[in-house]
Design an enzyme around this catalytic site. Structure first.
Site, PDB file in Angstrom:
ATOM      1  CB  SER A  80      -0.878   0.186   1.247  1.00 32.67           C
ATOM      2  OG  SER A  80      -1.849   1.073   1.013  1.00 32.67           O
ATOM      3  CD  GLU A 114      -5.400  -3.495  -4.367  1.00 31.99           C
ATOM      4  OE1 GLU A 114      -5.027  -2.617  -3.601  1.00 31.99           O
ATOM      5  OE2 GLU A 114      -4.766  -4.562  -4.448  1.00 31.99           O
ATOM      6  CG  HIS A 121      -5.509  -2.432  -0.146  1.00 32.06           C
ATOM      7  ND1 HIS A 121      -4.595  -1.817  -1.328  1.00 32.06           N
ATOM      8  CD2 HIS A 121      -4.925  -1.546   0.722  1.00 32.06           C
ATOM      9  CE1 HIS A 121      -3.808  -1.030  -0.918  1.00 32.06           C
ATOM     10  NE2 HIS A 121      -3.869  -0.935   0.537  1.00 32.06           N
TER      11      HIS A 121
END
Length: 356
Positions: free
Chosen positions: A172, A266, A296
């Site tokens: 991320s 995602e 995610h």
């Protein structure tokens, strides 16, 4: 029955159930976090407290690191974080390490919250994993996290870990940081690492690619709207055009190989695809895996989700391809082959040992 690579197969029943639960709970929580420092600190404390409930693997140890780096004789940024090592780390091969940069939107989480990934990486590869505790926004906007990541990389080099044995990884926002660190290393002339692994990377913090995508997918975890609101607090005075920040327009020549894993469900998928295209255009080896129907950073659930387990196994394959000479999983190294980096160099940086 699905055939072909694991990432092209239809999601399992367990994956669908977990995604549905997160869509009802976590996504709603993330979408409602107010964008001011007080509420962010409260949410951060909640996340950190929840991380204490995670059941750690009994096959690894976590060693806390607090190193002011005064022994270098020159002003250097201090390094904090944790080593995640296997139980037999003292006898493990010292040929490399994994530098793992945790996600959390540059505002949340810590090395502790991401032990499901770091412990799995250590167990699969046999390499020690160093997860730095970098500074978080909004108190410390960009480039503070990048400065801390560079300091962590230099810290590994100072302790004798060869650059050609270091793999940089992150998820991320940590994926953005891992890519930014790789670029910064190559721009500043530091020894080049062996490779870079990105899990669901947040490549474009302007969210220009992810905002249209949120109308087409049902991301169970985050929304582009929330991500862009957070990005305004992260960017600070550097601006979105800072070459250390704007990954899609940065030069990527003479950089190490990349592995990108992104979930098909995602909103960040278009960003990962665009980044893979940028790497390909620069001639950088890049493997992009779009995991069908996955959410995610699904790799966090590698103990319960078959797709996450397979993704981590594929990550191990990639790391072994860029760091030759790793012993096969479950095999002991020959006597006298060395020790873990901190034992081998006699570093006094570690302050405390915690079984994980």
């Amino acid at each position: 029955m699905d055939t072909g690579p694991a990432y092209e197969r239809s999601p399992s029943v367990r994956s669908k159930a977990i995604s549905s639960a997160l869509r009802l709970g976590t996504r709603a929580f993330m979408h409602r976090v107010p964008a001011h420092a007080g509420s962010i600190r409260t949410a951060r404390s909640t996340v950190d407290a929840a991380s204490l409930l995670l059941r750690p693997s009994q096959r690894v140890r976590v060693r806390q690191v607090v190193d002011p780096r005064v022994e270098t004789g020159r002003l250097r940024r201090s390094v904090r974080g944790e080593w995640v090592v296997t139980k037999d780390a003292e006898e493990a091969s010292p040929i490399g390490a994994i530098l793992y940069l945790h996600g959390g939107g540059y505002m949340f989480c810590s090395p502790r919250t991401h032990r499901p990934i770091t412990s799995r990486l250590a167990l699969d590869t046999g390499l020690p994993v160093f997860a730095p505790r970098y500074r978080l926004a909004p108190e410390h906007p960009f480039p503070a996290p990048l400065e801390d990541a560079v300091a962590a990389y230099e810290w590994l080099l100072d302790r004798g870990v060869p650059a050609e044995g270091i793999v940089i990884a992150g998820d991320s926002a940590g994926g953005h940081l891992a890519a930014a660190l790789t670029g910064e290393i190559c721009r500043t002339g530091l020894p080049r690492p062996a490779g870079t692994v990105l899990f669901s990377p947040w490549i474009d913090l302007t969210c220009e690619l992810s905002e249209p995508a949120q109308r087409l997918v049902r991301d169970p975890y985050i929304s582009a709207t929330t991500a862009r609101r957070m990005a305004r607090l992260i960017v600070g005075q550097t601006g979105f055009d800072d070459p250390r920040f704007a990954l899609l327009t940065s030069p990527w020549t003479d950089t190490p190989p990349f592995l990108l894993q992104v979930g098909g469900a995602e909103v960040l998928r278009p960003e990962a695809e665009a980044f893979a295209e940028a790497l390909d255009a620069a001639g950088t080896p890049c493997e992009l895996q779009v995991w069908k129907g996955q959410m995610h950073v699904f790799q966090m659930l590698n103990r319960v989700l078959p797709e996450a387990d397979a993704a981590m196994a594929d990550t191990d394959r990639f790391i072994r391809s860029v760091v030759p000479g790793l012993p096969e999983p479950g095999t002991a190294p020959e006597p006298g082959t060395g020790a873990s980096p901190e034992a081998r160099t006699g570093s006094k940086a570690g302050s405390g040992t915690e079984a994980a």
